[in-house]
Design a protein around this motif. Sequence first.
Motif, PDB file in Angstrom:
ATOM      1  N   PRO A  37       0.822  -1.212   0.000  1.00 39.69           N
ATOM      2  CA  PRO A  37       0.000   0.000   0.000  1.00 39.69           C
ATOM      3  C   PRO A  37       0.856   1.262   0.000  1.00 39.69           C
ATOM      4  O   PRO A  37       1.670   1.469   0.905  1.00 39.69           O
ATOM      5  CB  PRO A  37      -0.823  -0.121   1.288  1.00 39.69           C
ATOM      6  N   LYS A  66       0.063  -4.538  11.922  1.00 35.01           N
ATOM      7  CA  LYS A  66      -0.015  -4.249  10.494  1.00 35.01           C
ATOM      8  C   LYS A  66       1.125  -3.318  10.070  1.00 35.01           C
ATOM      9  O   LYS A  66       1.731  -3.500   9.005  1.00 35.01           O
ATOM     10  CB  LYS A  66      -1.364  -3.622  10.142  1.00 35.01           C
ATOM     11  N   GLU A  67       1.440  -2.323  10.891  1.00 38.31           N
ATOM     12  CA  GLU A  67       2.534  -1.398  10.581  1.00 38.31           C
ATOM     13  C   GLU A  67       3.883  -2.109  10.596  1.00 38.31           C
ATOM     14  O   GLU A  67       4.737  -1.858   9.737  1.00 38.31           O
ATOM     15  CB  GLU A  67       2.520  -0.227  11.567  1.00 38.31           C
ATOM     16  N   GLU A  92      -8.827   6.024   7.692  1.00 38.32           N
ATOM     17  CA  GLU A  92      -9.161   5.047   8.735  1.00 38.32           C
ATOM     18  C   GLU A  92      -7.906   4.411   9.335  1.00 38.32           C
ATOM     19  O   GLU A  92      -7.905   3.234   9.718  1.00 38.32           O
ATOM     20  CB  GLU A  92     -10.104   3.970   8.187  1.00 38.32           C
ATOM     21  N   GLU A  93      -6.836   5.214   9.402  1.00 43.62           N
ATOM     22  CA  GLU A  93      -5.572   4.806  10.033  1.00 43.62           C
ATOM     23  C   GLU A  93      -4.878   3.658   9.298  1.00 43.62           C
ATOM     24  O   GLU A  93      -3.986   3.003   9.856  1.00 43.62           O
ATOM     25  CB  GLU A  93      -5.794   4.423  11.500  1.00 43.62           C
ATOM     26  N   THR A  94      -5.253   3.403   8.045  1.00 46.92           N
ATOM     27  CA  THR A  94      -4.580   2.374   7.259  1.00 46.92           C
ATOM     28  C   THR A  94      -3.174   2.851   6.904  1.00 46.92           C
ATOM     29  O   THR A  94      -3.016   3.911   6.305  1.00 46.92           O
ATOM     30  CB  THR A  94      -5.356   2.085   5.962  1.00 46.92           C
ATOM     31  N   LEU A 133       0.317   3.489   5.028  1.00 44.68           N
ATOM     32  CA  LEU A 133       0.817   3.542   3.662  1.00 44.68           C
ATOM     33  C   LEU A 133       2.318   3.791   3.715  1.00 44.68           C
ATOM     34  O   LEU A 133       2.796   4.574   4.541  1.00 44.68           O
ATOM     35  CB  LEU A 133       0.146   4.674   2.870  1.00 44.68           C
TER      36      LEU A 133
END
Length: 298
Positions: A112, A232-233, A258-260, A262
Amino acid sequence: MVKNGWVVYNGHLPGTKFKDFAEWIQAAANEKNIQLTLIKNNEMLALHQQTGGTIFPEYYRRPDFVVFGDKDIHLAKQLELLGIPVFNSAEAISLCDDKIATYQALSAHHLPIPKSIAGPKIFPNPRALETASFIKSGKMLGYPLVIKEAFGSFGEQVYLVETEQELIEKVVELQDRPFILQEFISSSYGKDVRLNVVGDKVVAAMKRTSSNDFRANVSAGGSMEEYQPTKKEIELAIAASRAVGTDFAGVDLLFGPEETPLVCEVNSNAHIRNIFDCTRINVADWIIDYIVEKLQEG
């Protein structure tokens, strides 16, 4: 047994940041009874001739490894051609140094990232600049958008443009300097996360924040605080480091919608003093332990 190595840093840059990195690596090696010699890139030149390539002058003792704290990619490659293990590799440094190449590698691994468009090759002093492709790119990415020069450090070659007119003016200004157009991630305005990856581990992390700039770089006036990354990070930072082939790296993540997370950048020559000041974690110790382990394995 690993006994000696080199740390190569740039001898022409002003300031002490690059030598500072080299000295931290040297001190960490000393703790492991490894002698590290600090060498400026301009003190050691590559010679190419019919009999093959070499390094001169040759009064340095051949090292067991080299920590390459510079972007002199051709010198790093020559050391590799001589059979010397180099961390990070010339290829990894090259991919990280060129932001267009970085995003090519990240997108090839389906990671991402902000939507990005590589600017077309422009030769110096064009008679007339074709603008249609940039207008199309601006409409695709939306405004404001970010322009990043392909080669730059500390956020100094990153620009936020608000309108189509500003976009064209900046492109005209850049001319033959390679650059990339990128969607602006408004949810990450003035904030990002730096994760230091060594091997397959995130060993330190900090959040950087700026109250008056869309860039969060500490060198540009941003503040920093210790940060506990999410699973995830962590996985994304490690995957980004692997995608460009780094042994160790500073991976910058943006806060997407939404704090995803990248991936913003992967830095093969990330400085480690700021993250130590923030977290009290000495990344140099992790780097040396990793190198020793890799050399013993190989």
